[in-house]
Design a protein around this motif. Sequence first.
Motif, mmCIF file in Angstrom:
data_model
loop_
_atom_site.group_PDB
_atom_site.id
_atom_site.type_symbol
_atom_site.label_atom_id
_atom_site.label_comp_id
_atom_site.label_asym_id
_atom_site.label_seq_id
_atom_site.Cartn_x
_atom_site.Cartn_y
_atom_site.Cartn_z
ATOM 1 N N MET A 117 0.842 -1.174 0.000
ATOM 2 C CA MET A 117 0.000 0.000 0.000
ATOM 3 C C MET A 117 0.887 1.236 0.000
ATOM 4 N N ALA A 118 0.609 2.155 -0.869
ATOM 5 C CA ALA A 118 1.397 3.374 -0.983
ATOM 6 C C ALA A 118 1.158 4.277 0.221
ATOM 7 N N THR A 119 2.212 4.961 0.634
ATOM 8 C CA THR A 119 2.091 5.942 1.704
ATOM 9 C C THR A 119 2.392 7.316 1.144
ATOM 10 N N PHE A 120 1.861 8.322 1.775
ATOM 11 C CA PHE A 120 2.057 9.688 1.310
ATOM 12 C C PHE A 120 2.526 10.548 2.476
ATOM 13 N N SER A 121 3.307 11.565 2.148
ATOM 14 C CA SER A 121 3.748 12.530 3.148
ATOM 15 C C SER A 121 3.783 13.899 2.497
ATOM 16 N N MET A 122 3.858 14.919 3.327
ATOM 17 C CA MET A 122 3.899 16.282 2.822
ATOM 18 C C MET A 122 5.285 16.857 3.072
ATOM 19 N N ARG B 103 4.249 14.022 -1.303
ATOM 20 C CA ARG B 103 5.231 13.059 -1.834
ATOM 21 C C ARG B 103 4.649 11.677 -1.682
ATOM 22 N N ARG B 104 4.734 10.884 -2.742
ATOM 23 C CA ARG B 104 4.195 9.526 -2.690
ATOM 24 C C ARG B 104 5.061 8.609 -1.842
ATOM 25 N N ASP B 105 6.349 8.669 -2.009
ATOM 26 C CA ASP B 105 7.257 7.766 -1.311
ATOM 27 C C ASP B 105 8.366 8.562 -0.643
ATOM 28 N N PRO B 106 8.998 7.969 0.371
ATOM 29 C CA PRO B 106 10.177 8.621 0.963
ATOM 30 C C PRO B 106 11.295 8.762 -0.074
ATOM 31 N N ILE B 107 12.265 9.565 0.241
ATOM 32 C CA ILE B 107 13.408 9.780 -0.637
ATOM 33 C C ILE B 107 14.181 8.476 -0.772
ATOM 34 N N SER B 108 14.602 8.190 -1.980
ATOM 35 C CA SER B 108 15.289 6.932 -2.254
ATOM 36 C C SER B 108 16.798 7.062 -2.086
ATOM 37 N N ALA B 109 17.450 5.921 -1.977
ATOM 38 C CA ALA B 109 18.914 5.894 -1.930
ATOM 39 C C ALA B 109 19.481 6.460 -3.227
ATOM 40 N N ALA C 139 13.187 7.047 8.664
ATOM 41 C CA ALA C 139 12.235 8.064 9.115
ATOM 42 C C ALA C 139 12.647 9.470 8.653
ATOM 43 N N ALA C 140 13.950 9.692 8.461
ATOM 44 C CA ALA C 140 14.425 11.013 8.020
ATOM 45 C C ALA C 140 14.160 11.253 6.541
ATOM 46 N N THR C 141 13.905 10.189 5.791
ATOM 47 C CA THR C 141 13.756 10.341 4.346
ATOM 48 C C THR C 141 12.393 10.866 3.915
ATOM 49 N N VAL C 142 11.524 11.177 4.870
ATOM 50 C CA VAL C 142 10.257 11.812 4.497
ATOM 51 C C VAL C 142 10.443 13.302 4.266
ATOM 52 N N SER C 143 11.594 13.845 4.650
ATOM 53 C CA SER C 143 11.881 15.273 4.491
ATOM 54 C C SER C 143 13.116 15.463 3.613
#
Length: 120
Positions: free
Chosen positions: A1-6, A13-19, A67-71
Amino acid sequence: MATFSMDENGNIRRDPISAKELCAWADAYQKAYFPRHNPKCDLLIVDNASGPACFDHTTRIMYIERAATVSEKLSRILLLHEMIHVNFIEEGQDPDQDHGFRFQAEVKRLFAAGAYSKLL
């Protein structure tokens, strides 16, 4: 299931920041702010980085807490922070894990060079 963040600008943003994104930023920062070196190290996004981020100089692995990759801003600040440690090692110096005078002077240099522009 996709997660979203602001993000900080109110964009969803649909997904956290990737490597992959983190590595692209690291390459750009390396060229712009640490041009004397071309370090070879790995970057992993993990759930247990013992803090928001860390660099293990024995394995040459940089860890960023998932957890830091949402920003984006936080991820970029953490990346710059760890890159200071990496580049100290590339210069044959102690990585300054205690964030002493040398580390603080490097943060000031990066700030003056514009590395933190639009991040703080």
